[in-house]
Write a protein that holds these residues in place. Structure first.
Motif, short mmCIF file in Angstrom:
data_model
loop_
_atom_site.label_atom_id
_atom_site.label_comp_id
_atom_site.label_asym_id
_atom_site.label_seq_id
_atom_site.Cartn_x
_atom_site.Cartn_y
_atom_site.Cartn_z
N LEU A 60 0.87 -1.17 0.00
CA LEU A 60 0.00 0.00 0.00
C LEU A 60 0.91 1.22 0.00
N PHE A 61 0.74 2.09 -0.98
CA PHE A 61 1.64 3.22 -1.20
C PHE A 61 0.85 4.52 -1.07
N GLU A 66 -2.06 12.38 -2.30
CA GLU A 66 -2.58 11.37 -3.21
C GLU A 66 -3.33 10.29 -2.45
N GLU A 67 -4.32 9.71 -3.11
CA GLU A 67 -5.06 8.60 -2.50
C GLU A 67 -4.14 7.38 -2.41
N PRO A 68 -4.11 6.71 -1.26
CA PRO A 68 -3.29 5.48 -1.16
C PRO A 68 -3.76 4.45 -2.19
N VAL A 85 5.85 14.21 1.46
CA VAL A 85 5.96 13.16 2.48
C VAL A 85 5.43 11.83 1.92
N HIS A 86 6.17 10.78 2.21
CA HIS A 86 5.77 9.41 1.88
C HIS A 86 5.19 8.83 3.17
N HIS A 129 -4.57 13.02 1.50
CA HIS A 129 -5.82 12.73 0.80
C HIS A 129 -6.89 12.39 1.84
N PRO A 130 -8.12 12.88 1.68
CA PRO A 130 -9.17 12.63 2.69
C PRO A 130 -9.37 11.14 2.99
N SER A 131 -9.19 10.26 2.01
CA SER A 131 -9.40 8.83 2.26
C SER A 131 -8.33 8.24 3.16
#
Length: 135
Positions: A60-61, A66-68, A85-86, A129-131
């Protein structure tokens, strides 16, 4: 002539033309293995761009903003480095390791990984990302 008229080469490519490479960058290639079910390294950043290729398993990235998404064996990925940030590189499988190879272009005299402390993670929550933000 063996394989006359047949190609035995397959080329899968990830191209990113706007990668910002730090002045005096050093290239580093590494193989990373994440144990089954492991959440991976914590939130961090790199001083330059990172290009990767998933060898085994699923990860899972999540990059900031960005959305994962899952990356599976045989797929390539990249991150810009710098201030981005990662957040996640978690093994999505409980039964096998996740393994990938990365090529990093690192700024001189800067650690390969710069981990965020709890205060910075909290201050940057609005950039995720909100998710990805658990509520």
């Amino acid at each position: 002539m063996p394989n006359a008229g047949m190609s035995t080469t397959k080329l899968d490519m990830l191209l990113h033309q706007a990668a910002a490479i730090p002045a005096g960058a050093a290239a580093m290639v590494a193989t990373v293995t994440i144990p089954p079910g492991d959440p991976g390294s914590g939130p961090h950043r790199h001083s330059g761009p990172v290009f990767g290729y998933m060898l085994e398993g699923e990860m899972l990235f999540e990059l900031e903003g960005e959305e994962p998404y899952p990356i599976k064996a045989g797929e390539a990925f990249w991150e810009p480095g710098g201030e981005v940030v990662h957040y996640q590189a978690a093994n999505l499988r409980d039964d096998i390791e996740a393994k990938f190879v990365v090529c990093m272009l690192c700024a001189p005299d800067v650690p390969m990984l710069d981990f965020l402390d709890a205060e910075e993670i909290a201050a940057r929550t609005h950039l995720r990302h909100p998710s990805a933000v658990k509520g």
